[in-house]
Write an enzyme that holds these catalytic residues in place. Sequence first.
Site, PDB file in Angstrom:
ATOM      1  N   ALA A  14       0.831  -1.210   0.000  1.00  0.00           N
ATOM      2  CA  ALA A  14       0.000   0.000   0.000  1.00  0.00           C
ATOM      3  C   ALA A  14       0.861   1.252   0.000  1.00  0.00           C
ATOM      4  O   ALA A  14       0.523   2.251   0.637  1.00  0.00           O
ATOM      5  CB  ALA A  14      -0.925  -0.007   1.222  1.00  0.00           C
ATOM      6  N   GLY A  16       1.993   2.943  -2.857  1.00  0.00           N
ATOM      7  CA  GLY A  16       1.944   3.755  -4.066  1.00  0.00           C
ATOM      8  C   GLY A  16       1.279   5.107  -3.878  1.00  0.00           C
ATOM      9  O   GLY A  16       0.455   5.297  -2.968  1.00  0.00           O
ATOM     10  N   ARG A  20      -3.163   8.988 -10.579  1.00  0.00           N
ATOM     11  CA  ARG A  20      -4.367   9.091 -11.400  1.00  0.00           C
ATOM     12  C   ARG A  20      -5.605   9.459 -10.572  1.00  0.00           C
ATOM     13  O   ARG A  20      -6.616   9.870 -11.129  1.00  0.00           O
ATOM     14  CB  ARG A  20      -4.613   7.778 -12.142  1.00  0.00           C
ATOM     15  CG  ARG A  20      -3.722   7.611 -13.365  1.00  0.00           C
ATOM     16  CD  ARG A  20      -4.019   6.315 -14.078  1.00  0.00           C
ATOM     17  NE  ARG A  20      -3.454   5.170 -13.369  1.00  0.00           N
ATOM     18  CZ  ARG A  20      -3.672   3.907 -13.710  1.00  0.00           C
ATOM     19  NH1 ARG A  20      -4.456   3.621 -14.737  1.00  0.00           N
ATOM     20  NH2 ARG A  20      -3.113   2.923 -13.029  1.00  0.00           N
ATOM     21  N   ASP A 109      -5.279  -1.484  -3.054  1.00  0.00           N
ATOM     22  CA  ASP A 109      -6.216  -0.832  -3.973  1.00  0.00           C
ATOM     23  C   ASP A 109      -7.125  -1.824  -4.687  1.00  0.00           C
ATOM     24  O   ASP A 109      -7.666  -1.528  -5.748  1.00  0.00           O
ATOM     25  CB  ASP A 109      -5.465   0.013  -4.997  1.00  0.00           C
ATOM     26  CG  ASP A 109      -4.526  -0.801  -5.877  1.00  0.00           C
ATOM     27  OD1 ASP A 109      -4.358  -2.009  -5.614  1.00  0.00           O
ATOM     28  OD2 ASP A 109      -3.967  -0.229  -6.833  1.00  0.00           O
TER      29      ASP A 109
END
Length: 482
Positions: A14, A16, A20, A109
């Site tokens: 987790a 990142g 975007r 995610d």
Amino acid sequence: MTELERPLDVVILAAGQGTRMKSALPKVLHPVAGRPMVAWAVKAAQELGARRVVVVTGHGAEQVEAALQAPGVAFARQHGQLGTGHAFLAGAEALDADGEADVLVLYGDTPLLRPETLRELLADHRAHASAFTILTGELPDATGYGRIIRDASGNVERIVEQKAATPQEQAVREFNSGVYVMDARAPELARRITNDNAAGEYYLTDLLALYRREGAAVRAFKLADPDEVMGANDRPGLAEAEAILRRRINLAHMRAGVTLPAPDTVYIEDTVVLGRDVTLEPGVILRGQTRVADGVTVGAYSLLSDTVLESGVTVRAHSVLEGAQVGEGSDVGPFARLRPGTVLEEGVHIGNFVETKNAQLAAGVKAGHLAYLGDVEIGAETNVGAGTIVANYDGVNKHRSRVGAGVFIGSNSTLIAPRVVGDAAFVAAGSAVHEDVPEGAMAVARGKQRTLEGWSRRYWGGMREQVGRKLPWLAGWLERQG
């Protein structure tokens, strides 16, 4: 220790940034159906009975770690974004080095992955004495995913990434989800991963080759529903995941005895608990730690957050309840607002456009219309008339009032806090009560009425020209009065 008895450790990646998502909030903390995305992975790991759960953080590490503080959850920070292999190794270093546990890799995610699917994956891994098992799926077009390449016997041979795949490999429909179960050698083998590639990153997929080099058994377990490993990488993806989870949650409640006449319009967060024979009308939203007992009806377009409803409660349409407790058989609304600290005992009636805040109402209290009850205790069977206000704020401080049992408060009254109104007392309509009212007494706190005959004709007659322009109906009345 047998294959089936081995403990399980879980590493959740987790770290990142999630550019975007275009947000100051770390991607994995964006909420989906009442939980941050990463919390769904933590929940799944806990439901599997994981011995240890390690969340690898990086971007927004402090926020992510603060949101996930719970027994059995540990954290490891990835310093520098050097690939999934590098992230996994950071997490693996935090595991117990006893050489016994299987290691499951999840992602922060992918909130749609069901615990039931992971149980099946783990059972398959152990039943076949596999050393490395990949969770795969199949899509008509797997563009963007790494492909699972098998040999002539159907055994998993390698994983090839999209950008490195040949046209023939790109036609393969079976894809790599990135979810793996590995034996206890995984941390040691991960230290052998190199960054000898165009991106200069450490890829977790390289573990497959390292296991095969050890002569270890490698398997693939195929998902029945490939949507389970769909990642939420941007706002549209977030909305899609939300819709899928909402349908799952609503379906589970309906199967457990809840009536949803229009389920596509009802939003229930995963943290909400509902009893049997509950009815949720169209447009209802239930959030947070809301608890609803048997036989409750919640009217259309009502919103409940962190609220407890006991059995037999009715909440009528367009009501908002936040941090409230509503006792058995009470009814609320329509268009009522119960703010935090509100406690209603049994059989309380709160009507339309009544607002309460930090208010305790004993059994049988009735406040039917257009009232504000803030920072007050009200005794049993008291009637609060329409338009009543407990004026709890003096501009600097809040003050608390107490109203006894069996009190009658007339319409359009104001209790100027802090006030005490004794049992069985009366407050006359239109009173502004600025002194305590003893038990059994009646308080009248309003000016004496005076009636001035002919006042309107004299007042408006002096403004006849303006009245004629702006209020023609009044001008006509003046004409008729001569």
